[in-house]
Design an enzyme around this catalytic site. Sequence first.
Site, short mmCIF file in Angstrom:
data_model
loop_
_atom_site.label_atom_id
_atom_site.label_comp_id
_atom_site.label_asym_id
_atom_site.label_seq_id
_atom_site.Cartn_x
_atom_site.Cartn_y
_atom_site.Cartn_z
N GLY A 123 -8.93 3.93 17.81
CA GLY A 123 -8.90 2.72 18.62
C GLY A 123 -7.61 2.64 19.41
N GLY A 189 12.99 13.60 -2.27
CA GLY A 189 12.87 12.13 -2.30
C GLY A 189 12.48 11.61 -3.66
N ILE A 193 6.68 7.72 -4.35
CA ILE A 193 5.73 8.85 -4.36
C ILE A 193 6.31 10.02 -5.16
CG2 ILE A 193 4.56 10.60 -2.94
CD1 ILE A 193 4.20 8.47 -0.79
N ASP A 320 1.15 -1.92 6.69
CA ASP A 320 2.26 -0.95 6.81
C ASP A 320 2.79 -0.81 8.23
OD1 ASP A 320 1.92 -0.41 4.13
OD2 ASP A 320 1.66 1.76 4.38
N ALA A 328 -0.17 -2.00 -0.61
CA ALA A 328 -1.55 -2.33 -0.31
C ALA A 328 -1.83 -3.82 -0.45
CB ALA A 328 -2.47 -1.54 -1.25
N HIS A 452 0.62 -13.67 -29.89
CA HIS A 452 1.27 -12.68 -30.74
C HIS A 452 0.20 -11.82 -31.42
CE1 HIS A 452 4.11 -10.91 -33.51
NE2 HIS A 452 3.25 -11.16 -34.50
P1 FAD Z 1 -3.51 2.27 5.69
O1 FAD Z 1 -4.02 2.22 4.33
O2 FAD Z 1 -2.60 3.39 6.07
O3 FAD Z 1 -4.79 2.28 6.64
C1 FAD Z 1 -4.70 2.40 8.01
C2 FAD Z 1 -5.99 3.02 8.53
O4 FAD Z 1 -5.98 2.95 9.94
C3 FAD Z 1 -6.16 4.49 8.19
O5 FAD Z 1 -7.47 4.73 7.78
C4 FAD Z 1 -5.87 5.19 9.50
O6 FAD Z 1 -6.57 6.43 9.63
C5 FAD Z 1 -6.40 4.19 10.48
N1 FAD Z 1 -5.83 4.26 11.83
C6 FAD Z 1 -4.53 4.42 12.19
N2 FAD Z 1 -4.42 4.35 13.52
C7 FAD Z 1 -5.67 4.16 14.01
C8 FAD Z 1 -6.20 3.99 15.30
N3 FAD Z 1 -5.41 3.94 16.39
N4 FAD Z 1 -7.54 3.85 15.44
C9 FAD Z 1 -8.36 3.84 14.35
N5 FAD Z 1 -7.91 3.97 13.10
C10 FAD Z 1 -6.57 4.12 12.93
N6 FAD Z 1 0.62 0.72 -2.48
C11 FAD Z 1 0.43 -0.12 -3.51
O7 FAD Z 1 0.45 -1.33 -3.33
N7 FAD Z 1 0.19 0.37 -4.78
C12 FAD Z 1 0.15 1.69 -5.04
O8 FAD Z 1 -0.08 2.09 -6.18
C13 FAD Z 1 0.34 2.59 -3.97
N8 FAD Z 1 0.29 3.92 -4.19
C14 FAD Z 1 0.45 4.77 -3.14
C15 FAD Z 1 0.43 6.13 -3.39
C16 FAD Z 1 0.60 7.02 -2.36
C17 FAD Z 1 0.55 8.50 -2.65
C18 FAD Z 1 0.78 6.54 -1.04
C19 FAD Z 1 0.93 7.48 0.11
C20 FAD Z 1 0.82 5.18 -0.77
C21 FAD Z 1 0.66 4.29 -1.83
N9 FAD Z 1 0.73 2.91 -1.63
C22 FAD Z 1 0.57 2.06 -2.68
C23 FAD Z 1 0.95 2.34 -0.30
C24 FAD Z 1 -0.39 1.88 0.29
O9 FAD Z 1 -1.26 2.97 0.34
C25 FAD Z 1 -0.18 1.29 1.67
O10 FAD Z 1 0.79 0.28 1.62
C26 FAD Z 1 -1.48 0.70 2.19
O11 FAD Z 1 -2.48 1.68 2.27
C27 FAD Z 1 -1.25 0.07 3.56
O12 FAD Z 1 -2.46 -0.45 4.01
P2 FAD Z 1 -2.75 -0.55 5.57
O13 FAD Z 1 -4.12 -1.12 5.69
O14 FAD Z 1 -1.64 -1.23 6.25
O15 FAD Z 1 -2.73 0.95 6.12
P1 NAI Z 2 10.35 5.79 -0.56
O1 NAI Z 2 10.98 5.04 0.55
O2 NAI Z 2 9.89 5.08 -1.74
O3 NAI Z 2 11.35 6.91 -1.07
C1 NAI Z 2 11.85 7.90 -0.25
C2 NAI Z 2 13.08 8.48 -0.91
O4 NAI Z 2 13.44 9.64 -0.20
C3 NAI Z 2 14.27 7.53 -0.87
O5 NAI Z 2 14.83 7.45 -2.16
C4 NAI Z 2 15.20 8.17 0.13
O6 NAI Z 2 16.57 7.94 -0.15
C5 NAI Z 2 14.85 9.64 -0.03
N1 NAI Z 2 15.13 10.46 1.13
C6 NAI Z 2 14.97 10.15 2.44
N2 NAI Z 2 15.32 11.20 3.21
C7 NAI Z 2 15.72 12.19 2.37
C8 NAI Z 2 16.18 13.51 2.56
N3 NAI Z 2 16.30 14.03 3.78
N4 NAI Z 2 16.52 14.24 1.47
C9 NAI Z 2 16.39 13.72 0.21
N5 NAI Z 2 15.95 12.47 -0.02
C10 NAI Z 2 15.61 11.72 1.04
O7 NAI Z 2 9.18 6.62 0.14
P2 NAI Z 2 7.95 7.41 -0.47
O8 NAI Z 2 8.17 7.78 -1.87
O9 NAI Z 2 7.65 8.46 0.54
O10 NAI Z 2 6.81 6.33 -0.43
C11 NAI Z 2 6.52 5.65 0.79
C12 NAI Z 2 6.07 4.26 0.51
O11 NAI Z 2 4.74 4.26 0.02
C13 NAI Z 2 6.86 3.54 -0.58
O12 NAI Z 2 8.06 3.02 -0.09
C14 NAI Z 2 5.91 2.46 -0.94
O13 NAI Z 2 6.01 1.42 -0.01
C15 NAI Z 2 4.57 3.14 -0.82
N6 NAI Z 2 4.13 3.58 -2.15
C16 NAI Z 2 3.92 2.62 -3.10
C17 NAI Z 2 3.53 2.97 -4.36
C18 NAI Z 2 3.37 1.91 -5.37
O14 NAI Z 2 3.30 0.75 -5.01
N7 NAI Z 2 3.30 2.23 -6.66
C19 NAI Z 2 3.29 4.36 -4.73
C20 NAI Z 2 3.57 5.29 -3.67
C21 NAI Z 2 3.95 4.89 -2.42
#
Ligand code: FAD
Ligand code: NAI
Length: 475
Positions: A123, A189, A193, A320, A328, A452
């Site tokens: 989009g 990092g 993640i 995001d 999420a 408890h």
């Molecule tokens: P997204 O989930 O990124 O969805 C955006 C969607 O838009 C995607 O499908 C993308 O393809 C689509 N899109 C992008 N641009 C366009 C376009 N121009 N046209 C059409 N479609 C498009 N958060 C938590 O709260 N708990 C967790 O446990 C957690 N675990 C995570 C683990 C990992 C490995 C990762 C990477 C992230 C995790 N997160 C977690 C973060 C969470 O996934 C995101 O914060 C969340 O998905 C954000 O939701 P969103 O709808 O903003 O974007």
């Molecule tokens: P993050 O921001 O959590 O961590 C990135 C880490 O990489 C930081 O500690 C930073 O200092 C380090 N870093 C940055 N540049 C670097 C470099 N050049 N060399 C070494 N270290 C470096 O980002 P991450 O883990 O990629 O996750 C992205 C986001 O996804 C999170 O911030 C979170 O918002 C979301 N997420 C949430 C989860 C949850 O809610 N349980 C699980 C996974 C992701």
Amino acid sequence: MSDQQFDVIIIGGGPGGYVAAIRAAQLGLKTACVDAFIGKDGKPALGGTCLNVGCIPSKAMLDSSKQFHNLTHTFNDHGISADNAAIDVGVMVGRKDKIVKQFTGGISMLFKGNKVTPYAGWGKLLPNRRVEVTAHDGSTQLLAATNIILATGSVPIELPFAKFDGEYIVDNAGALDFASVPKRLGVIGAGVIGLELGSVWKRLGAEVTVVEAMPDFLAAADADVAKLAKREFDKQGLKILLGAKCSKSEIKNAEVHLTWTDKDGEKTQAFDKLLVAVGRRACTQKLLADGTGVALDERGRIIVDEHNWTGAEGVWGVGDCVRGPMLAHKASEEGIAVAEIIAGKPGHVNLDTVPWVIYTEPEVSWVGKTEQQLKADGVPYKIGTFPFAAIGRAVAMNEPAGMVKVIAHAETDRLLGVHMVGACVSELIHEAVVAMEFHGSAEDLARICHAHPTLSEAVHEAALAVDKRAIHKAN
Ligand code: FAD
Ligand code: NAI
């Protein structure tokens, strides 16, 4: 041909976008959702990062790996033993894929049930609230709406010296899909993640080294909680190097050679796989045509006000791709709030009470301010802590590690932050979230009767400890 007309078009079908779409449709608005994600089977898949390559698949793999770890490490404590414990990574990943498919397919069904029209493709926002959709076959179509919600999420940040190749150097999606357990896994990092996916492969037998540039571990968390969590990760053999700046990676002899510099100088180490998890950036490239009136900040995020309005008439941003934590549940709450505002209702998200959870072992969770933030802001505070080691249920579960820390205002007793590390704190944190949403005090938590024996007694005791009257520890 005239544009297909809607009340609301949402670009992005992740937890921000799909939830906004369902809520808008519930409110009687004619709604479309445009999403570009292609699943592992090559077909369009709703749910965004969260369902396809984020929250859900990572938790599936965390759970599988935890079962294996318990079988090989902790069941003996209960007098349970099993010979020849083995892992079939293919089955594990297949189970994860099945869960993903169940939930992404579930959103399609919810769209059908709520009469949300899905469009698979990219989009692009044009001026005057029109959207150009480029389908996966390259064909284009024009849509128009009174309101547009941008919910395009985020993508992993790539390091120029360690570009993703899908084979040796991977992002989160790649690290959820290894065909076998890498003998040596490098992670750049030590963020959320890195810790979650590093834990998955460590529990399955990989030697995991996490290389973190910052000198402090988990700087966003409360320092006491971060320290305790680090101690547990160290015990598990998760090697976390702090203050180590990566500068180079090279693939030779089917290995990734990663170079970093820390206080002891330059070091190069070879890994079988390298996960780069250094944060995510808003997915806003090729989203906006000229003249939409939507602006991006210096990090490429869509600029919005406290109501998620971009400043352009009828254009909103959630999740995001805008300011605030990349979580999420934050994305979904914003999606609901915007749908309600569009429908003429009040909609609001309190970013101060968005809970954070890290699903490691032990889990880490928090809501509100950390002690270091309060100190920096000059806010007077008092603290109560309580260890899980003194909670009968935690010990009975063989999960005594961790603690709860309650921070309240020194004068008003209002809850300012609650921080936890331990078993099931992903669930326990919500008691604190509710209390803080209701502007509660430590005294409120302290006066609530907790069952408890439960882990929640640690929250109760920590709240009592704020006034030095915890029962099961010296104050
Ligand atoms: P997204 O989930 O990124 O969805 C955006 C969607 O838009 C995607 O499908 C993308 O393809 C689509 N899109 C992008 N641009 C366009 C376009 N121009 N046209 C059409 N479609 C498009 N958060 C938590 O709260 N708990 C967790 O446990 C957690 N675990 C995570 C683990 C990992 C490995 C990762 C990477 C992230 C995790 N997160 C977690 C973060 C969470 O996934 C995101 O914060 C969340 O998905 C954000 O939701 P969103 O709808 O903003 O974007
Ligand atoms: P993050 O921001 O959590 O961590 C990135 C880490 O990489 C930081 O500690 C930073 O200092 C380090 N870093 C940055 N540049 C670097 C470099 N050049 N060399 C070494 N270290 C470096 O980002 P991450 O883990 O990629 O996750 C992205 C986001 O996804 C999170 O911030 C979170 O918002 C979301 N997420 C949430 C989860 C949850 O809610 N349980 C699980 C996974 C992701």
